[in-house]
Design a protein around this motif. Structure first.
Motif, PDB file in Angstrom:
ATOM      1  N   LYS A  68       6.746  15.436  -4.874  1.00  0.00           N
ATOM      2  CA  LYS A  68       5.905  14.375  -4.315  1.00  0.00           C
ATOM      3  C   LYS A  68       4.483  14.897  -4.150  1.00  0.00           C
ATOM      4  N   PRO A  69       3.468  14.026  -4.256  1.00  0.00           N
ATOM      5  CA  PRO A  69       2.097  14.467  -3.980  1.00  0.00           C
ATOM      6  C   PRO A  69       1.973  14.995  -2.554  1.00  0.00           C
ATOM      7  N   ILE A  70       1.186  16.060  -2.397  1.00  0.00           N
ATOM      8  CA  ILE A  70       1.006  16.708  -1.097  1.00  0.00           C
ATOM      9  C   ILE A  70      -0.473  16.686  -0.721  1.00  0.00           C
ATOM     10  N   LEU A  71      -0.770  16.227   0.488  1.00  0.00           N
ATOM     11  CA  LEU A  71      -2.122  16.288   1.034  1.00  0.00           C
ATOM     12  C   LEU A  71      -2.174  17.494   1.956  1.00  0.00           C
ATOM     13  N   LEU A  72      -2.889  18.533   1.543  1.00  0.00           N
ATOM     14  CA  LEU A  72      -2.916  19.797   2.265  1.00  0.00           C
ATOM     15  C   LEU A  72      -4.217  19.934   3.043  1.00  0.00           C
ATOM     16  N   LYS A  73      -4.114  19.905   4.370  1.00  0.00           N
ATOM     17  CA  LYS A  73      -5.298  20.015   5.216  1.00  0.00           C
ATOM     18  C   LYS A  73      -5.663  21.479   5.480  1.00  0.00           C
ATOM     19  N   LEU A 125       0.839  -1.196   0.000  1.00  0.00           N
ATOM     20  CA  LEU A 125       0.000   0.000   0.000  1.00  0.00           C
ATOM     21  C   LEU A 125       0.877   1.250   0.000  1.00  0.00           C
ATOM     22  N   PRO A 126       0.567   2.258  -0.821  1.00  0.00           N
ATOM     23  CA  PRO A 126       1.269   3.540  -0.685  1.00  0.00           C
ATOM     24  C   PRO A 126       0.923   4.162   0.659  1.00  0.00           C
ATOM     25  N   VAL A 127       1.804   5.004   1.180  1.00  0.00           N
ATOM     26  CA  VAL A 127       1.627   5.512   2.535  1.00  0.00           C
ATOM     27  C   VAL A 127       1.632   7.031   2.582  1.00  0.00           C
ATOM     28  N   VAL A 128       0.920   7.567   3.582  1.00  0.00           N
ATOM     29  CA  VAL A 128       0.877   9.006   3.822  1.00  0.00           C
ATOM     30  C   VAL A 128       1.128   9.259   5.295  1.00  0.00           C
ATOM     31  N   THR A 129       1.921  10.274   5.582  1.00  0.00           N
ATOM     32  CA  THR A 129       2.143  10.693   6.956  1.00  0.00           C
ATOM     33  C   THR A 129       2.471  12.176   6.969  1.00  0.00           C
ATOM     34  N   GLU A 130       2.344  12.781   8.144  1.00  0.00           N
ATOM     35  CA  GLU A 130       2.454  14.237   8.254  1.00  0.00           C
ATOM     36  C   GLU A 130       3.875  14.708   8.518  1.00  0.00           C
ATOM     37  N   ILE A 131       4.256  15.775   7.803  1.00  0.00           N
ATOM     38  CA  ILE A 131       5.530  16.443   8.040  1.00  0.00           C
ATOM     39  C   ILE A 131       5.258  17.687   8.878  1.00  0.00           C
ATOM     40  N   MET A 132       6.177  18.035   9.762  1.00  0.00           N
ATOM     41  CA  MET A 132       5.970  19.196  10.631  1.00  0.00           C
ATOM     42  C   MET A 132       6.993  20.293  10.419  1.00  0.00           C
ATOM     43  N   ASP A 133       8.140  19.947   9.799  1.00  0.00           N
ATOM     44  CA  ASP A 133       9.209  20.937   9.680  1.00  0.00           C
ATOM     45  C   ASP A 133      10.068  20.612   8.452  1.00  0.00           C
ATOM     46  N   ILE A 134      10.644  21.638   7.856  1.00  0.00           N
ATOM     47  CA  ILE A 134      11.499  21.463   6.678  1.00  0.00           C
ATOM     48  C   ILE A 134      12.649  20.507   6.967  1.00  0.00           C
ATOM     49  N   SER A 135      13.169  20.551   8.194  1.00  0.00           N
ATOM     50  CA  SER A 135      14.326  19.727   8.554  1.00  0.00           C
ATOM     51  C   SER A 135      14.027  18.234   8.468  1.00  0.00           C
ATOM     52  N   GLN A 136      12.756  17.842   8.442  1.00  0.00           N
ATOM     53  CA  GLN A 136      12.375  16.430   8.392  1.00  0.00           C
ATOM     54  C   GLN A 136      12.256  15.887   6.968  1.00  0.00           C
ATOM     55  N   LEU A 137      12.395  16.752   5.977  1.00  0.00           N
ATOM     56  CA  LEU A 137      12.087  16.376   4.594  1.00  0.00           C
ATOM     57  C   LEU A 137      12.878  15.174   4.099  1.00  0.00           C
ATOM     58  N   ASP A 138      14.146  15.064   4.477  1.00  0.00           N
ATOM     59  CA  ASP A 138      14.966  13.932   4.014  1.00  0.00           C
ATOM     60  C   ASP A 138      14.409  12.593   4.492  1.00  0.00           C
ATOM     61  N   LEU A 139      13.724  12.581   5.628  1.00  0.00           N
ATOM     62  CA  LEU A 139      13.158  11.340   6.161  1.00  0.00           C
ATOM     63  C   LEU A 139      11.984  10.847   5.313  1.00  0.00           C
ATOM     64  N   PHE A 140      11.429  11.723   4.473  1.00  0.00           N
ATOM     65  CA  PHE A 140      10.240  11.411   3.689  1.00  0.00           C
ATOM     66  C   PHE A 140      10.562  10.943   2.271  1.00  0.00           C
ATOM     67  N   ALA A 141      11.806  10.551   2.029  1.00  0.00           N
ATOM     68  CA  ALA A 141      12.234  10.162   0.684  1.00  0.00           C
ATOM     69  C   ALA A 141      11.405   9.021   0.104  1.00  0.00           C
ATOM     70  N   ILE A 183       8.289   8.100   1.348  1.00  0.00           N
ATOM     71  CA  ILE A 183       6.867   8.298   1.638  1.00  0.00           C
ATOM     72  C   ILE A 183       6.164   8.705   0.351  1.00  0.00           C
ATOM     73  N   ASP A 184       5.034   8.100   0.061  1.00  0.00           N
ATOM     74  CA  ASP A 184       4.352   8.339  -1.215  1.00  0.00           C
ATOM     75  C   ASP A 184       3.556   9.637  -1.245  1.00  0.00           C
ATOM     76  N   LEU A 185       2.977  10.009  -0.110  1.00  0.00           N
ATOM     77  CA  LEU A 185       2.128  11.196  -0.033  1.00  0.00           C
ATOM     78  C   LEU A 185       2.460  11.935   1.259  1.00  0.00           C
ATOM     79  N   ILE A 186       2.893  13.187   1.152  1.00  0.00           N
ATOM     80  CA  ILE A 186       3.271  13.971   2.325  1.00  0.00           C
ATOM     81  C   ILE A 186       2.075  14.806   2.766  1.00  0.00           C
ATOM     82  N   GLN A 187       1.722  14.673   4.031  1.00  0.00           N
ATOM     83  CA  GLN A 187       0.592  15.417   4.580  1.00  0.00           C
ATOM     84  C   GLN A 187       1.079  16.682   5.287  1.00  0.00           C
ATOM     85  N   VAL A 188       0.435  17.795   4.949  1.00  0.00           N
ATOM     86  CA  VAL A 188       0.641  19.045   5.678  1.00  0.00           C
ATOM     87  C   VAL A 188      -0.577  19.220   6.570  1.00  0.00           C
ATOM     88  N   GLY A 189      -0.371  19.211   7.886  1.00  0.00           N
ATOM     89  CA  GLY A 189      -1.481  19.269   8.821  1.00  0.00           C
ATOM     90  C   GLY A 189      -2.109  20.644   8.924  1.00  0.00           C
TER      91      GLY A 189
END
Length: 334
Positions: A201-206, A159-175, A177-183
């Motif tokens: 990357k696709p962005i899920l913008l809340k 399954l492709p996965v989505v999880t939330e990013i909180m800070d620019i410094s975390q971006l490398d950890l999301f290499a 991740i299929d869908l990046i969530q902005v909370g």
């Protein structure tokens, strides 16, 4: 400003028009449909002579757009955008169920839930790893370790996965991740949005819980201005005077966003209501409103969840919702 071209415009005349517009310090966003091509002009168009452009043989009409969001505007891009997340598609008639725990707690937990929601029809697995909590003493998520566990669940279930990013410094950890969530709390973190505009990357913008629809679209514009057009909008409830539910689910936002923008719209009934028993009826209402997907929190033991247990449903409840959702969507097609 939008320049609507006639069918099959002369390539040489189109090239001349494009070069002239670019010489006016304007950016051009081209949208090609089956029978019509539209040029969206971004920049200071106040000095552009609309009548001069309208007089050209290849031009059918010129329309001045007052809305500040250009890339996200349906007038610039009349066809629905379809965002691909792994093998899943969202938008343009494509619907996706997104499901998983609010917060990843262990490898066994996330893999077990992933297997259950996939079996019930989920197209994308969600799982929180960085948790923005109101209290600094509340569980903040497993962070980098949570990313590893989420990717392990992805490997096990495909399954492709989505999880939330909180800070620019975390971006490398999301290499991976299929869908990046902005909370909701980061919807107007403009520096973060700018960086996500460059990541492709696709962005899920809340939607922020005190944000207007226009503000949501302007936040999407920040991402798209950087060149990333793979944006999914998410209605997750707004803060009103009502206290019976965690937030007030604004389902009118779904058709309104569809009328204003070509971007797909998903709904999060879990965060919107904060009450597990309301997730099913609000999911059905969201589908009836025309959304392109629903994101639901599923936990194998909500009573002992480390985060948002009261709004999480059991896997068997998700299975029932998935079945009802499929029936409702087929009914709405008739």
């Amino acid at each position: 400003m939008v320049v609507i071209l006639k069918e099959n415009p002369d390539p040489r005349q189109l090239d001349n028009l494009t070069k002239w517009l670019q010489s006016q310090n304007l950016q051009i966003h081209t949208s090609s449909g089956v029978h019509q091509t539209i040029l969206g002009l971004v920049g200071d168009t106040s000095c552009v002579d609309m009548d001069l452009i309208r007089a050209l043989d290849i031009v059918e009409d010129v329309v001045r757009i007052q809305d500040p969001f250009k890339s996200a505007n349906r007038k610039f891009h009349p066809l629905d955008t379809v965002v691909e997340v792994g093998n899943a598609k969202i938008g343009g008639g494509n619907f996706a169920l997104i499901a998983g725990p609010c917060s990843i707690e262990s490898e066994a937990q996330i893999i077990s839930i992933a297997e259950e929601v996939k079996k019930s029809g989920a197209a994308i697995l969600r799982g929180g790893v960085f948790k923005p909590r109101t209290s600094p003493y509340a569980f903040q998520g497993l962070r980098a370790e949570g990313i590893k566990l989420l990717l392990e669940a992805k490997k096990e279930t495909q399954l492709p996965v989505v999880t939330e990013i909180m800070d620019i410094s975390q971006l490398d950890l999301f290499a991976d991740i299929d869908l990046i969530q902005v909370g909701a709390r980061n919807m107007q973190n403009f520096e973060l949005l700018k960086q996500l505009g460059h990541c492709q990357k696709p962005i899920l913008l809340k939607r922020g819980f005190a944000s207007t629809i226009k503000e949501l679209l302007m936040s999407a514009e920040y991402i798209m201005a950087g060149g990333n057009n793979n944006v999914i909008l998410c209605e997750r409830g707004i803060r009103t005077f009502e206290t019976a539910t965690r937030n007030t689910l604004d389902l009118a936002a779904v058709p309104m966003l569809h009328s204003l923008s070509h971007l797909p719209v998903v709904v999060d009934p879990s965060h919107a209501t904060g009450i597990a028993r309301l997730v099913e009826p609000m999911t059905m209402a969201a589908i009836a409103s025309g959304c392109d997907g629903v994101m639901i929190e599923v936990h194998n033991d909500p009573a002992h969840a480390l985060c948002d247990g009261p709004q999480s449903i059991l896997p068997e409840q998700f299975d029932a919702i998935s079945r009802r959702a499929a029936i409702l969507r087929e009914t709405l097609k008739k």
